[in-house]
Scaffold this motif. Structure first.
Motif, PDB file in Angstrom:
ATOM      1  N   SER A 222     -12.498  -4.993  -5.847  1.00  0.00           N
ATOM      2  CA  SER A 222     -11.485  -4.468  -4.840  1.00  0.00           C
ATOM      3  C   SER A 222     -10.372  -3.947  -5.607  1.00  0.00           C
ATOM      4  O   SER A 222     -10.018  -4.448  -6.570  1.00  0.00           O
ATOM      5  CB  SER A 222     -11.512  -5.246  -3.701  1.00  0.00           C
ATOM      6  N   VAL A 223      -9.526  -3.112  -4.874  1.00  0.00           N
ATOM      7  CA  VAL A 223      -8.078  -2.702  -5.370  1.00  0.00           C
ATOM      8  C   VAL A 223      -7.171  -3.419  -4.465  1.00  0.00           C
ATOM      9  O   VAL A 223      -7.439  -3.418  -3.112  1.00  0.00           O
ATOM     10  CB  VAL A 223      -8.091  -1.289  -5.311  1.00  0.00           C
TER      11      VAL A 223
ATOM     12  N   PRO B  51       5.575  -8.894 -11.691  1.00  0.00           N
ATOM     13  CA  PRO B  51       6.929  -8.297 -12.355  1.00  0.00           C
ATOM     14  C   PRO B  51       6.713  -7.549 -13.814  1.00  0.00           C
ATOM     15  O   PRO B  51       7.534  -6.833 -14.236  1.00  0.00           O
ATOM     16  CB  PRO B  51       7.678  -9.459 -12.735  1.00  0.00           C
ATOM     17  N   ASP B  52       5.878  -8.126 -14.428  1.00  0.00           N
ATOM     18  CA  ASP B  52       5.625  -7.555 -15.992  1.00  0.00           C
ATOM     19  C   ASP B  52       4.439  -6.762 -16.515  1.00  0.00           C
ATOM     20  O   ASP B  52       3.927  -6.402 -17.357  1.00  0.00           O
ATOM     21  CB  ASP B  52       5.830  -8.540 -17.190  1.00  0.00           C
ATOM     22  N   ALA B  53       3.675  -6.206 -15.296  1.00  0.00           N
ATOM     23  CA  ALA B  53       2.411  -5.613 -15.310  1.00  0.00           C
ATOM     24  C   ALA B  53       2.547  -4.532 -14.197  1.00  0.00           C
ATOM     25  O   ALA B  53       2.784  -4.462 -12.982  1.00  0.00           O
ATOM     26  CB  ALA B  53       1.352  -6.469 -15.294  1.00  0.00           C
ATOM     27  N   LEU B  54       1.668  -3.324 -14.583  1.00  0.00           N
ATOM     28  CA  LEU B  54       1.563  -2.248 -13.641  1.00  0.00           C
ATOM     29  C   LEU B  54       0.014  -2.052 -13.207  1.00  0.00           C
ATOM     30  O   LEU B  54      -0.356  -2.091 -12.079  1.00  0.00           O
ATOM     31  CB  LEU B  54       1.707  -1.041 -14.327  1.00  0.00           C
ATOM     32  N   ARG B  55      -0.934  -2.703 -14.129  1.00  0.00           N
ATOM     33  CA  ARG B  55      -2.256  -2.847 -13.885  1.00  0.00           C
ATOM     34  C   ARG B  55      -2.905  -3.920 -14.596  1.00  0.00           C
ATOM     35  O   ARG B  55      -2.484  -4.392 -15.552  1.00  0.00           O
ATOM     36  CB  ARG B  55      -3.122  -1.743 -13.988  1.00  0.00           C
ATOM     37  N   ARG B  56      -3.716  -4.859 -13.524  1.00  0.00           N
ATOM     38  CA  ARG B  56      -4.232  -5.833 -14.285  1.00  0.00           C
ATOM     39  C   ARG B  56      -5.691  -6.127 -13.505  1.00  0.00           C
ATOM     40  O   ARG B  56      -6.073  -6.200 -12.376  1.00  0.00           O
ATOM     41  CB  ARG B  56      -3.641  -7.085 -13.976  1.00  0.00           C
ATOM     42  N   LEU B  57      -6.791  -6.373 -14.187  1.00  0.00           N
ATOM     43  CA  LEU B  57      -8.096  -6.665 -13.758  1.00  0.00           C
ATOM     44  C   LEU B  57      -8.333  -8.170 -13.575  1.00  0.00           C
ATOM     45  O   LEU B  57      -8.173  -8.706 -15.159  1.00  0.00           O
ATOM     46  CB  LEU B  57      -9.126  -5.909 -15.069  1.00  0.00           C
ATOM     47  N   ASP B  58      -8.435  -8.807 -12.627  1.00  0.00           N
ATOM     48  CA  ASP B  58      -8.866 -10.100 -12.432  1.00  0.00           C
ATOM     49  C   ASP B  58     -10.272 -10.330 -12.142  1.00  0.00           C
ATOM     50  O   ASP B  58     -10.707 -10.236 -10.958  1.00  0.00           O
ATOM     51  CB  ASP B  58      -7.847 -10.679 -11.337  1.00  0.00           C
ATOM     52  N   LEU B  59     -11.111 -10.395 -13.144  1.00  0.00           N
ATOM     53  CA  LEU B  59     -12.575 -10.561 -13.039  1.00  0.00           C
ATOM     54  C   LEU B  59     -13.028 -11.950 -12.234  1.00  0.00           C
ATOM     55  O   LEU B  59     -13.896 -11.729 -11.464  1.00  0.00           O
ATOM     56  CB  LEU B  59     -13.113 -10.687 -14.082  1.00  0.00           C
ATOM     57  N   HIS B  60     -12.074 -12.616 -12.245  1.00  0.00           N
ATOM     58  CA  HIS B  60     -12.287 -13.952 -11.448  1.00  0.00           C
ATOM     59  C   HIS B  60     -12.460 -13.630  -9.937  1.00  0.00           C
ATOM     60  O   HIS B  60     -13.246 -14.205  -9.240  1.00  0.00           O
ATOM     61  CB  HIS B  60     -11.406 -15.109 -11.685  1.00  0.00           C
ATOM     62  N   ALA B  61     -11.410 -13.017  -9.569  1.00  0.00           N
ATOM     63  CA  ALA B  61     -11.038 -12.633  -8.099  1.00  0.00           C
ATOM     64  C   ALA B  61     -11.865 -11.405  -7.775  1.00  0.00           C
ATOM     65  O   ALA B  61     -11.654 -10.992  -6.575  1.00  0.00           O
ATOM     66  CB  ALA B  61      -9.602 -12.497  -7.798  1.00  0.00           C
ATOM     67  N   ARG B  62     -12.288 -10.592  -8.926  1.00  0.00           N
ATOM     68  CA  ARG B  62     -13.095  -9.532  -8.646  1.00  0.00           C
ATOM     69  C   ARG B  62     -12.076  -8.374  -7.887  1.00  0.00           C
ATOM     70  O   ARG B  62     -12.302  -7.487  -7.057  1.00  0.00           O
ATOM     71  CB  ARG B  62     -14.234  -9.341  -7.832  1.00  0.00           C
ATOM     72  N   GLN B  63     -10.850  -8.228  -8.630  1.00  0.00           N
ATOM     73  CA  GLN B  63     -10.042  -7.531  -8.135  1.00  0.00           C
ATOM     74  C   GLN B  63      -9.331  -6.590  -9.229  1.00  0.00           C
ATOM     75  O   GLN B  63      -9.105  -7.251 -10.367  1.00  0.00           O
ATOM     76  CB  GLN B  63      -8.618  -8.285  -7.431  1.00  0.00           C
ATOM     77  N   LEU B  64      -8.883  -5.268  -8.736  1.00  0.00           N
ATOM     78  CA  LEU B  64      -8.224  -4.632  -9.880  1.00  0.00           C
ATOM     79  C   LEU B  64      -6.486  -4.655  -9.198  1.00  0.00           C
ATOM     80  O   LEU B  64      -6.553  -3.702  -8.008  1.00  0.00           O
ATOM     81  CB  LEU B  64      -8.462  -3.051  -9.810  1.00  0.00           C
ATOM     82  N   GLN B  65      -5.779  -5.297  -9.831  1.00  0.00           N
ATOM     83  CA  GLN B  65      -4.452  -5.506  -8.974  1.00  0.00           C
ATOM     84  C   GLN B  65      -3.278  -4.492  -9.716  1.00  0.00           C
ATOM     85  O   GLN B  65      -3.326  -4.263 -10.699  1.00  0.00           O
ATOM     86  CB  GLN B  65      -4.004  -6.767  -9.506  1.00  0.00           C
ATOM     87  N   LEU B  66      -2.879  -3.829  -8.670  1.00  0.00           N
ATOM     88  CA  LEU B  66      -1.786  -2.639  -9.030  1.00  0.00           C
ATOM     89  C   LEU B  66      -0.673  -3.055  -8.475  1.00  0.00           C
ATOM     90  O   LEU B  66      -0.394  -3.700  -7.199  1.00  0.00           O
ATOM     91  CB  LEU B  66      -2.303  -1.167  -8.213  1.00  0.00           C
ATOM     92  N   SER B  67       0.358  -2.851  -9.090  1.00  0.00           N
ATOM     93  CA  SER B  67       1.918  -3.191  -8.864  1.00  0.00           C
ATOM     94  C   SER B  67       2.309  -2.029  -7.716  1.00  0.00           C
ATOM     95  O   SER B  67       2.093  -0.840  -7.933  1.00  0.00           O
ATOM     96  CB  SER B  67       2.779  -2.751 -10.041  1.00  0.00           C
TER      97      SER B  67
ATOM     98  N   VAL C 260      -8.690   4.934 -14.599  1.00  0.00           N
ATOM     99  CA  VAL C 260      -8.649   4.510 -15.842  1.00  0.00           C
ATOM    100  C   VAL C 260      -9.696   3.477 -15.972  1.00  0.00           C
ATOM    101  O   VAL C 260     -10.391   3.157 -16.813  1.00  0.00           O
ATOM    102  CB  VAL C 260      -7.475   4.224 -16.362  1.00  0.00           C
ATOM    103  N   GLN C 261      -9.682   2.291 -14.832  1.00  0.00           N
ATOM    104  CA  GLN C 261     -10.719   1.555 -14.831  1.00  0.00           C
ATOM    105  C   GLN C 261     -11.825   1.715 -14.597  1.00  0.00           C
ATOM    106  O   GLN C 261     -12.797   1.176 -15.469  1.00  0.00           O
ATOM    107  CB  GLN C 261     -10.294   0.383 -13.787  1.00  0.00           C
ATOM    108  N   LEU C 262     -12.399   2.833 -14.181  1.00  0.00           N
ATOM    109  CA  LEU C 262     -13.664   3.217 -13.930  1.00  0.00           C
ATOM    110  C   LEU C 262     -13.940   3.912 -15.370  1.00  0.00           C
ATOM    111  O   LEU C 262     -15.283   3.632 -15.463  1.00  0.00           O
ATOM    112  CB  LEU C 262     -13.534   4.449 -12.783  1.00  0.00           C
ATOM    113  N   ALA C 263     -12.913   4.323 -15.971  1.00  0.00           N
ATOM    114  CA  ALA C 263     -13.567   4.891 -17.191  1.00  0.00           C
ATOM    115  C   ALA C 263     -13.941   3.731 -18.238  1.00  0.00           C
ATOM    116  O   ALA C 263     -14.972   3.797 -18.855  1.00  0.00           O
ATOM    117  CB  ALA C 263     -12.243   5.788 -17.906  1.00  0.00           C
ATOM    118  N   LEU C 264     -13.176   2.805 -18.320  1.00  0.00           N
ATOM    119  CA  LEU C 264     -13.568   1.742 -18.716  1.00  0.00           C
ATOM    120  C   LEU C 264     -14.714   0.820 -18.686  1.00  0.00           C
ATOM    121  O   LEU C 264     -15.400   0.220 -19.479  1.00  0.00           O
ATOM    122  CB  LEU C 264     -12.364   0.576 -18.868  1.00  0.00           C
ATOM    123  N   LEU C 265     -15.130   0.996 -17.290  1.00  0.00           N
ATOM    124  CA  LEU C 265     -16.476   0.388 -16.828  1.00  0.00           C
ATOM    125  C   LEU C 265     -17.676   1.502 -17.057  1.00  0.00           C
ATOM    126  O   LEU C 265     -18.802   0.947 -17.513  1.00  0.00           O
ATOM    127  CB  LEU C 265     -16.379   0.112 -15.685  1.00  0.00           C
TER     128      LEU C 265
END
Length: 476
Positions: free
Chosen positions: A182-183, A192-208, A222-227
């Motif tokens: 989920s997004v 505070p120090d990130a714009l995008r982070r993939l948290d696989l434990h929470a199954r989340q793509l976290q966006l600032s 971009v995340q879809l490209a990496l997957l």
């Protein structure tokens, strides 16, 4: 097989000598006359596709070896290397480079390898090896066009449009339904120090929350490209031709590989947001109107600029733009020549007369300028350039004191600029061009009041009884 033709005399001569054959013997094997083979070896006749097939059938060799020019980036690749200021006094023009590459491709390849391994002529030490430059050279070798990624992105974009015309929502649904991710948009104090982070434990793509809507869509893509394009991206990256010398080379090459891989993921993401066919048709229909294109595809100016450098699909090519991003000090943080062939970006210092610098004083406005640049001695070229400020990722768009600000510049050869909406009413002729240089130390122009340094390699002239318009007079 079409009867494609190209000059490859030296490569054919090496093959014949390797096989220990006379011209008469080889000519008989491939079904031509000895005199015709002699002309081919002297680059006075082309090597046709039919003869390439015949050579492949008769001898154990890789047909790709006949095109050694590709290993150095062709004429433009050699031209870039020879634009080094230490060769400026030699007056080597494009025709001479083409003749050298055709007559002695192995020698040209040896020169290219030595030049690249020495860090563009600097000492081959770890400090001289720049991973960003290695990655950029690989991007330029492809002319920043990756056909397989473009096709895959176009197919995905069409599939997403069928499910939801809102591209951000469609991308979000794709990530959730196919990858169970989920997004989630998080406050800046949480990220505070990130714009995008993939948290696989929470199954989340976290966006600032600091990302604007266009950047949110891009980061999801971009995340879809990496997957979904992991193998395709890795395949291209693994085939990169990095050369970083001996000392510290492995570390630099690994960093360059990661930078190149990141570029490919971003390339795919941009191609999803601006699928090739639809985007190309919109460019042609609007005269490459940047404002309309941004609104129609819901992208930022920098995203748009990137995409415009990639339009090299066979049979459906766009204008050959180059693109750069600079800071207030004139330092490049991005530069892509694409298919433009320009040498304007092959410098570490920019000209203060270039509109890229003036654009900082006109935030958010598109500024244009026709420039004349002597890229090779006695051969000025004109470029229509477009500059606009952009805020670094995470900027709030309101001019915050800590927001990073850059200028993104697009350029196209002035003769092709007439097709652009931004060029309407602009004098694209030589009389309307501003003469600029590749930084004062590499600029041969005299009487420039903005000159800060004398040109390297020029003999300074002093006259104690007179003072010119500039502090440096030199022999021309």
């Amino acid at each position: 097989m079409s009867d494609t033709q190209f000059l490859a005399g030296p490569a054919l001569r090496r093959l014949r000598r390797r096989e220990g054959l006379t011209q008469a013997a080889m000519a008989a094997r491939i079904g031509v006359s000895p005199s015709y083979l002699n002309l081919i070896e002297r680059n006075q006749r082309p090597l046709t596709a039919r003869l390439v097939v015949s050579l492949a059938e008769q001898f154990d060799f890789d047909p790709r070896s006949l095109r050694q020019d590709e290993a150095v980036g062709g004429v433009e690749g050699l031209r870039r290397r020879l634009s080094d200021e230490r060769f400026a006094d030699l007056g080597i023009d494009r025709d001479e480079i083409a003749e050298w590459l055709a007559a002695a491709p192995q020698a040209a390849l040896a020169f290219a390898r030595l030049y690249d391994a020495a860090g563009q002529g600097q000492a081959a030490t770890p400090a001289a090896i720049d991973p960003m430059d290695l990655a950029r050279r690989e991007i330029e070798r492809w002319r920043n066009h990756f056909a397989d990624l473009d096709i895959a992105a176009e197919e995905l974009a069409e599939e997403l449009r069928l499910s939801n015309p809102d591209i951000t929502a469609a991308l979000t649904d794709r990530l959730r339904q196919k990858h169970q991710i989920s997004v989630r948009i998080l406050p800046v104090d949480v990220m505070p120090d990130a714009l995008r982070r993939l948290d696989l434990h929470a199954r989340q793509l976290q966006l600032s929350e600091m990302l604007d809507p266009a950047s949110r869509a891009f980061n999801i893509a971009v995340q879809l490209a990496l997957l979904e394009q992991r193998d395709a991206i890795a395949g291209i990256a693994n085939g990169a031709q990095f050369s970083a010398g001996q000392q510290g080379g492995q570390g630099a090459q690994r960093a360059a590989w990661r930078l190149f891989r990141r570029h490919l993921a971003g390339y795919f993401a941009a191609a999803v947001l601006m699928p090739y066919g639809r985007f190309m048709r919109a460019c042609e229909a609007t005269g490459y109107d940047f404002t309309i294109l941004q609104r129609r595809f819901n992208v930022g100016f920098e995203q748009l600029a990137h995409r415009l450098t990639t339009l090299q699909r066979v049979g459906q090519r766009g204008l050959p733009f180059f693109m750069a991003r600079i800071d207030r000090a004139g330092q490049f943080s991005k530069r892509y020549a694409g298919a433009s062939g320009t040498l304007m970006l092959e410098t570490e210092a920019t000209c203060p007369l270039w509109v890229a610098h003036a654009a900082f004083d006109h935030a958010g406005r598109i500024c244009t300028q026709v420039v004349s640049l002597e890229e090779t001695p006695g051969s000025p070229q004109r470029w229509f350039t477009i500059a606009r400020t952009v805020e670094g990722s995470g900027g709030n768009g309101g001019g915050a004191a800590d927001a990073a600000r850059f200028v993104v510049v697009l350029g196209v050869e002035a003769g092709q600029g007439a097709a652009l909406a931004a060029a309407r009413g602009v004098d694209l002729s030589a009389s309307g061009a501003v003469a600029i240089g590749m930084g004062c130390a590499r600029c041969p122009q005299a009487d420039c009041r903005q000159r800060s340094l004398p040109p390297r390699g020029k003999t300074l002239v002093f006259d104690e009884r007179a003072r010119g318009l500039t502090p440096f007079e030199f022999q021309r």
